[in-house]
Design a protein around this motif. Sequence first.
Motif, PDB file in Angstrom:
ATOM      1  N   ASP F  19       0.823  -1.225   0.000  1.00 39.15           N
ATOM      2  CA  ASP F  19       0.000   0.000   0.000  1.00 39.15           C
ATOM      3  C   ASP F  19       0.851   1.267   0.000  1.00 39.15           C
ATOM      4  N   THR F  20       1.875   1.253   0.856  1.00 36.89           N
ATOM      5  CA  THR F  20       2.771   2.404   0.954  1.00 36.89           C
ATOM      6  C   THR F  20       3.402   2.708  -0.402  1.00 36.89           C
ATOM      7  N   MET F  21       3.873   1.688  -1.074  1.00 38.11           N
ATOM      8  CA  MET F  21       4.543   1.876  -2.357  1.00 38.11           C
ATOM      9  C   MET F  21       3.577   2.452  -3.400  1.00 38.11           C
ATOM     10  N   ILE F  22       2.359   1.933  -3.430  1.00 36.82           N
ATOM     11  CA  ILE F  22       1.384   2.437  -4.409  1.00 36.82           C
ATOM     12  C   ILE F  22       1.151   3.926  -4.174  1.00 36.82           C
ATOM     13  N   ASP F  23       1.014   4.301  -2.899  1.00 36.23           N
ATOM     14  CA  ASP F  23       0.821   5.721  -2.598  1.00 36.23           C
ATOM     15  C   ASP F  23       2.000   6.550  -3.114  1.00 36.23           C
ATOM     16  N   GLU F  24       3.219   6.064  -2.867  1.00 36.37           N
ATOM     17  CA  GLU F  24       4.407   6.788  -3.322  1.00 36.37           C
ATOM     18  C   GLU F  24       4.398   6.942  -4.844  1.00 36.37           C
ATOM     19  N   LEU F  25       4.148   5.833  -5.543  1.00 39.48           N
ATOM     20  CA  LEU F  25       4.194   5.868  -7.012  1.00 39.48           C
ATOM     21  C   LEU F  25       3.196   6.870  -7.555  1.00 39.48           C
ATOM     22  N   LEU F  28       4.187  10.412  -7.052  1.00 33.96           N
ATOM     23  CA  LEU F  28       5.300  10.843  -7.898  1.00 33.96           C
ATOM     24  C   LEU F  28       4.900  10.945  -9.368  1.00 33.96           C
ATOM     25  N   GLY F  29       3.649  10.572  -9.678  1.00 30.19           N
ATOM     26  CA  GLY F  29       3.165  10.801 -11.035  1.00 30.19           C
ATOM     27  C   GLY F  29       3.115   9.595 -11.956  1.00 30.19           C
ATOM     28  N   ALA F  30       3.226   8.369 -11.410  1.00 29.53           N
ATOM     29  CA  ALA F  30       3.118   7.197 -12.280  1.00 29.53           C
ATOM     30  C   ALA F  30       1.714   7.120 -12.869  1.00 29.53           C
ATOM     31  N   LYS F  31       1.656   6.680 -14.140  1.00 33.55           N
ATOM     32  CA  LYS F  31       0.357   6.545 -14.813  1.00 33.55           C
ATOM     33  C   LYS F  31      -0.272   5.184 -14.535  1.00 33.55           C
ATOM     34  N   GLY F  32       0.548   4.250 -14.080  1.00 31.79           N
ATOM     35  CA  GLY F  32       0.040   2.906 -13.815  1.00 31.79           C
ATOM     36  C   GLY F  32       1.132   2.085 -13.172  1.00 31.79           C
ATOM     37  N   TYR F  33       0.783   0.876 -12.772  1.00 29.71           N
ATOM     38  CA  TYR F  33       1.785  -0.022 -12.197  1.00 29.71           C
ATOM     39  C   TYR F  33       1.222  -1.427 -12.289  1.00 29.71           C
ATOM     40  N   THR F  34       2.085  -2.409 -12.136  1.00 31.91           N
ATOM     41  CA  THR F  34       1.662  -3.803 -12.116  1.00 31.91           C
ATOM     42  C   THR F  34       2.377  -4.493 -10.971  1.00 31.91           C
ATOM     43  N   ASP F  64       8.779   7.472 -18.374  1.00 29.30           N
ATOM     44  CA  ASP F  64       9.948   8.103 -18.987  1.00 29.30           C
ATOM     45  C   ASP F  64      11.068   8.228 -17.949  1.00 29.30           C
ATOM     46  N   ALA F  65      12.243   8.591 -18.438  1.00 29.35           N
ATOM     47  CA  ALA F  65      13.415   8.589 -17.572  1.00 29.35           C
ATOM     48  C   ALA F  65      13.235   9.518 -16.365  1.00 29.35           C
ATOM     49  N   ALA F  66      12.537  10.633 -16.568  1.00 34.01           N
ATOM     50  CA  ALA F  66      12.376  11.579 -15.463  1.00 34.01           C
ATOM     51  C   ALA F  66      11.559  10.950 -14.330  1.00 34.01           C
ATOM     52  N   LEU F  67      10.410  10.367 -14.697  1.00 32.48           N
ATOM     53  CA  LEU F  67       9.555   9.738 -13.691  1.00 32.48           C
ATOM     54  C   LEU F  67      10.319   8.633 -12.958  1.00 32.48           C
ATOM     55  N   ILE F  68      10.928   7.748 -13.731  1.00 32.28           N
ATOM     56  CA  ILE F  68      11.633   6.612 -13.119  1.00 32.28           C
ATOM     57  C   ILE F  68      12.752   7.127 -12.202  1.00 32.28           C
ATOM     58  N   GLY F  69      13.433   8.175 -12.647  1.00 30.81           N
ATOM     59  CA  GLY F  69      14.489   8.751 -11.802  1.00 30.81           C
ATOM     60  C   GLY F  69      13.941   9.239 -10.473  1.00 30.81           C
ATOM     61  N   ARG F  70      12.837   9.962 -10.525  1.00 33.00           N
ATOM     62  CA  ARG F  70      12.216  10.457  -9.289  1.00 33.00           C
ATOM     63  C   ARG F  70      11.857   9.303  -8.359  1.00 33.00           C
TER      64      ARG F  70
END
Lengths: 312, 312, 312, 96, 96, 96
Positions: F19-25, F28-34, F64-70
């Motif tokens: 849960d914590t990780m999903i909140d962080e992602l 930080l602006g992730a459009k999705g996750y799996t 993109d590289a910016a998101l992943i970097g953050r």
Amino acid sequence: MSIEPVVLFFVLGVAAGLLRSDLKIPGVIYEALSIFILLAIGLKGGVELAKYPLGSLIGQGLIIVAIGALIPLIAFPILRFLGRLSRADSASIAAHYGSVSVVTFSVGITLLGHENLDYEGYLIVFLVLLEMPALVIGVILARFGVGPVRWAKLLHEVFFGKSIYLLVGGLIIGYVAGPEGIRPLDRLFFDLFKGVLAFFLLEMGLVAASRIAALRQYGAFLAGFAVVMPLISATLGTVTGWLLGLSVGGTFLLATLFASASYIAAPAAMRIAVPEANPALSIGASLGMTFPFNIFLGIPIYLWMARTIHGG
Amino acid sequence: MSIEPVVLFFVLGVAAGLLRSDLKIPGVIYEALSIFILLAIGLKGGVELAKYPLGSLIGQGLIIVAIGALIPLIAFPILRFLGRLSRADSASIAAHYGSVSVVTFSVGITLLGHENLDYEGYLIVFLVLLEMPALVIGVILARFGVGPVRWAKLLHEVFFGKSIYLLVGGLIIGYVAGPEGIRPLDRLFFDLFKGVLAFFLLEMGLVAASRIAALRQYGAFLAGFAVVMPLISATLGTVTGWLLGLSVGGTFLLATLFASASYIAAPAAMRIAVPEANPALSIGASLGMTFPFNIFLGIPIYLWMARTIHGG
Amino acid sequence: MSIEPVVLFFVLGVAAGLLRSDLKIPGVIYEALSIFILLAIGLKGGVELAKYPLGSLIGQGLIIVAIGALIPLIAFPILRFLGRLSRADSASIAAHYGSVSVVTFSVGITLLGHENLDYEGYLIVFLVLLEMPALVIGVILARFGVGPVRWAKLLHEVFFGKSIYLLVGGLIIGYVAGPEGIRPLDRLFFDLFKGVLAFFLLEMGLVAASRIAALRQYGAFLAGFAVVMPLISATLGTVTGWLLGLSVGGTFLLATLFASASYIAAPAAMRIAVPEANPALSIGASLGMTFPFNIFLGIPIYLWMARTIHGG
Amino acid sequence: MPVQSMLLLTILTEAVLEDTMIDELMALGAKGYTISEARGSGTHGVRSGKWTVSGNIRIEVVGDAALIGRIVERLQAQYDRDYGLLMFTTQVELQN
Amino acid sequence: MPVQSMLLLTILTEAVLEDTMIDELMALGAKGYTISEARGSGTHGVRSGKWTVSGNIRIEVVGDAALIGRIVERLQAQYDRDYGLLMFTTQVELQN
Amino acid sequence: MPVQSMLLLTILTEAVLEDTMIDELMALGAKGYTISEARGSGTHGVRSGKWTVSGNIRIEVVGDAALIGRIVERLQAQYDRDYGLLMFTTQVELQN
Ligand SMILES: Nc1ncnc2c1ncn2[C@@H]1O[C@H](COP(=O)(O)O)[C@@H](O)[C@H]1O
Ligand SMILES: Nc1ncnc2c1ncn2[C@@H]1O[C@H](COP(=O)(O)O)[C@@H](O)[C@H]1O
Ligand SMILES: Nc1ncnc2c1ncn2[C@@H]1O[C@H](COP(=O)(O)O)[C@@H](O)[C@H]1O
Ligand code: NA
Ligand code: NA
Ligand code: NA
């Protein structure tokens, strides 16, 4: 009338979802419990069915299925013209409301036990018969003059999808084995039924909680529909049951069946057959709204309706 | 003789597989059910065992295990020279048929209940004793003069593999706790046993359906072997049981044990010890053919054989 | 005193782990079983609670919780100054020992059944009340003058974490429905309870076996603490129970509760709230050492203590 | 066998499509595939995996550029509009 | 820590080999590994995951080229002929 | 849609952090996750997955590289010291 304790488990599940508890019932347990419930209901129906002459039920069956098929035809224009939903969404939701819910039906049976009311055991067969036609009608409504239908895939999905398959399979085994043959299985399938139903309602509550948000997004019309439609269907069921000469318990069960909306078989079938329909709408309405409405308010109302029409 | 309703669940599973129903029992449920069945059988055996003087069973045990060890030695030449299968495949299949099936045995016990026949409770111990020797013999047959054997790994796999481990563990707990100590567990392990067995057979049916195709590919010889071999083994078992003075029920159970082919312990052990053997062949024959043959035709035949030899 | 058969399942699990058997109970089954146990205990407690006037329990409750809160305050200096563990580790372990274990408590109840001893049914409520304060105290001990605490997240984790949530939920449902309303659920939740507990102990044994190694690594001090600390807590519980006028069974249960160490709720809460503490230490001690100590030696000792203080 | 450069196609989609997808892959000439359970979130909302209808699957196919191209084209045309679907490829070196 | 280029080795094989594989990886010097359940199909037929004997696992190991090379060589020699096995590597950038 | 080069970030960490990780992602602006279940071993010891507290999850994010970097920066600062955590990126071609 006192509250049926099993529905409290639904409340517990909804609250867990809304309060963001970390409670979750693993998906495979949910699947195992639904296999259990479908088989148990089927077996019970088969054992009951063996008590009646099959021939005498065919006429009644045809009438009930024909009237049940009216439900999606009533629901569709309401959704399409009053609610201004897309053709695909209207058809998909209509199919959900025309089809039936095993768990709602089980809560109905549980209530009859609580109230010491008898019912015609063969009514379980209609759980099977009423699940399918609405799905087919839903697809016809969605595709009429619009696009091609993958009929083969759809019919396969409906008839060999696990819910119908297990209900029919259980019916046949129960019918063949009879009450004596089934007795050694009673300890698992019948004695534990209510406890398992409680577990299942806990899970349904968790899922329903996550659906309520989706429903809110689509506004008052759908929420209203999700309450009014079951009342219309239940009225239809009450009158039908009474005209067919069913007992009070039987009339009540038929009304409950008609009023219930599918959230297991229909979503899977519609996802394949009418993929452009938005599943959040149909599942949100049937599971987030109609299901709790039925088990808390609807079922007591339908029992009152059945008693009233029978002059009790 | 009327049909045992639990085997109808196997038919339901096979049909679901062949009709490509989307019914599937999640793997973890299958694992949980097998743990349940193994423990329950072990506990029952342990409780029974406590009723007999252990010393008096040792002689009988040695004889039964020695005769049981003949089965893979009979099967191997048939497969190798009549069937022209590779050495590895012949040895692996022989090991499957020399070992035993807990579920077939359970269906046999269920039938005895149905027919009101008693049996020597300690026979459950042979379920444990007969599972192992055939696996060791199978590996020797496969490796004789050919290659190295990972004995340590194999023996560990056999003795601490979950089936033997749970059977033996259950036996010991049942023996130590005795009927009184086990009573509070009866509700789970004994009352529900038959219902769980029904569930398990449903799953076996699903798996068996997917094996039948594999079997077809390897032609008539293997299919014939899968029917004739259990009849040979059952005859051996019937004669042995009769000579040892077992009751009709006991003779029948020993014949059923000998006739049954393993599809849980043996596949895992052979996959490690004789990896070049093709598992589709051995599992196809034992699960796709011999298992259904045994529960539908074999078991009634073995009961008839036991009654006949006892002059009934 | 004869041995309780359910604890033999724990031994079976430990041995399977140490012998590297391939036996494993799938994680989702473990989760389903813990949901079952928590709900069943809660329901039982709720039904019992309905028999007592709520008001009269509040005073007793406050005293018991206040004394229970002493446990982490006693454990912390021992760990920090005698054991020279880091502040975070000392606080986390203290929280584990201040909190309670549902399974240890269940084994205690099972023993009372075995010994035909009555107990005050409402004590189950303390299972709920005693789980939380120690976790909060543990976090305060870890953070005092050191760093910020995510209180919101922690309190949410504690109150809506699944163990407290299900216990409290079960309590409320049991209280509302009463013995009559719960009866149809008895077949699942009460009759099967002991069998499910046996299954659960098998799983705990498997897990405990994998923890023993971790514990060994941290030497004699922690192992000694894991045995002495429950004895201290149990003494505190025995005296408290006796002063409050509980029965022998009730005094014993309170001692068992105080002596038990958490390994479900506490590890999850501490992992979030005090992440720099090493979970191998706290789980190794509570599950690898204290849990088996309690079910084999502790529980008989606590019963003897309760009988002795009551002059029996 | 020398190391061979290939494409790995990862498909994230709805669990309800598993059978359909396998049929498509086989018809398009895939030599194999691997499936595992997943849950997630994307433009079609959260898919919690809490029950079947809301579960995702990850399908992985290793193949040459031509095969992967055919698969991507077909799945995009057929499923992208109506179903949760994400596809991406990676360069991989086949080792056996 | 600066970003480091590494190889990710993905091994798809039979679930029954899990313990054996872990022993091999550790003996060859892997620092860690990740395992997840999978099902699939390849030259050894459909592996439906419907029961243990027919399940697959995915094993992932991150390491330098030398380690991954040793692992590939060993597994190929030891298991490729008799077991379902697919191995491929990807270039990855370690981020922590 | 033309094929787009992106980064795939794979995060292997403890299940208790889901849960914590999903909140962080999301923050930080992730459009999705799996997310999928995993088990494994690394510098924090064996995580057998035998019970919840000892399970791992694999989180995958395409961006993109910016998101992943953050994301990498944030997770490394926040969780790397105290939790089992492994992160690596791969170059992927988005196909839809
Ligand atoms: N940016 C992303 N990173 C990782 N997984 C994603 C991403 N976007 C979508 N997914 C996965 O793909 C599924 C379908 O995506 P969508 O079609 O966008 O709903 C989601 O449920 C996720 O599992
Ligand atoms: N082309 C492929 N793409 C993805 N996965 C594959 C492919 N071929 C094989 N696999 C996986 O690797 C396992 C073993 O492959 P095989 O040795 O070819 O039977 C299969 O069961 C699949 O899970
Ligand atoms: N070299 C590796 N290869 C693959 N997975 C790894 C590796 N190292 C760590 N992991 C995974 O990352 C998790 C956390 O790693 P760690 O922080 O090193 O304990 C482990 O439990 C594994 O699942
Ligand atoms: Na309806
Ligand atoms: Na045999
Ligand atoms: Na305590």
